[in-house]
Write an enzyme that holds these catalytic residues in place. Sequence first.
Site, mmCIF file in Angstrom:
data_model
loop_
_atom_site.group_PDB
_atom_site.id
_atom_site.type_symbol
_atom_site.label_atom_id
_atom_site.label_comp_id
_atom_site.label_asym_id
_atom_site.label_seq_id
_atom_site.Cartn_x
_atom_site.Cartn_y
_atom_site.Cartn_z
ATOM 1 N N ILE A 164 4.595 -1.101 3.129
ATOM 2 C CA ILE A 164 4.306 0.301 2.848
ATOM 3 C C ILE A 164 5.210 0.756 1.705
ATOM 4 C CG2 ILE A 164 4.349 2.648 3.751
ATOM 5 C CD1 ILE A 164 2.106 0.969 4.942
ATOM 6 N N LYS A 165 4.595 1.184 0.617
ATOM 7 C CA LYS A 165 5.364 1.611 -0.558
ATOM 8 C C LYS A 165 5.756 3.076 -0.418
ATOM 9 C CE LYS A 165 4.443 0.211 -4.796
ATOM 10 N NZ LYS A 165 3.660 -0.040 -6.042
ATOM 11 N N ILE A 166 7.027 3.330 -0.656
ATOM 12 C CA ILE A 166 7.593 4.666 -0.506
ATOM 13 C C ILE A 166 8.506 4.925 -1.696
ATOM 14 C CG2 ILE A 166 9.073 6.130 0.937
ATOM 15 C CD1 ILE A 166 8.293 4.332 3.322
ATOM 16 N N THR B 287 0.856 -1.184 0.000
ATOM 17 C CA THR B 287 0.000 0.000 0.000
ATOM 18 C C THR B 287 0.890 1.232 0.000
ATOM 19 O OG1 THR B 287 -1.779 -1.143 1.165
ATOM 20 C CG2 THR B 287 -1.758 1.264 1.304
#
EC number: 2.2.1.2
Length: 318
Positions: free
Chosen positions: A125-127, A89
């Site tokens: 967690i996509k960054i 996400t």
Amino acid sequence: MNQLEQLKQFTTVVADTGDFQLMKQYTPQDATTNPSLILKAVQKPEYRGLLEQAVRDYHNEGGVDAVMDGVLIAFGCEILAIVPGRVSTEVDARLSFDTEATVEKARHLIRLYEQRGVARERVLIKIASTWEGIRAAEILQREGIRCNMTLLFSLVQAVACAEAGAQLISPFVGRILDWYKKQAGDQWDAAANAGDNDPGVRSVRQIYDYYKKFGYNTEVMGASFRSTAQIVALAGSDLLTISPDLLEQLARTEGTVERKLSVDLAQAGNIARIPADEPAFRWQLNEDAMATEKLAEGIRLFAADAIKLEKLVAEIAG
């Protein structure tokens, strides 16, 4: 045996889509989403209800921002009911140059997942792989929040992510190819840049080999594919995230898929370490026109789609 089943012998296959109904038939281990994929999904009639429910559940808590987070979590939970592994996400791309805000957003998203009964181990967690994003990942990983570093186009980005302890990186293949094709224009030689010589494939192989040579634990997940040829050329990568269209092509295609990447080959290679502290990172990224331009473009595109999704939410909320 079709190519998809053969690929699964070497590589963890991940579905790259927000359309969770579509992914079921390919039995992926994990799934990845991004703002563009979520925007595409919510425009389909079958997902309109999810969007409307998120407005009802979250709008009174914090307006459009709260609903946006709620939409991401709603899709993530639906996906996790299908895949046995993890969902990725993405943090709002507009936070790509703000370490503190990225950390706070990631913590908030994990809290929302945990409120829905989802363990943080099942969420990545996509960054964006900016210097600031990588620093955020370093903080989050220490807290047990696992990060998937996206918009990654260069070795120095990959090395910085690994040294920060990121769980996983998503080096882009197709967007690298796009850049070189555009630069070459009429002089582009498709045959000379196919298969193992595809510039996007070469980039991921270089990163994979570097990681395995020097014993980094960060997982390599090739992303952004334009063809099944690119996918097959990276068989053996830790993971590959693949769109439903290309999953379908692989499932329908017979033919041998051979392992192309391996730890043994990487460790036997003659590879030199590169520095990835902040001055080295910024300089090497600046020297790489392709990586600099595609990183900036990718952030702009994801931000633009987040804004479109916000407008859609605002219309529904009235």
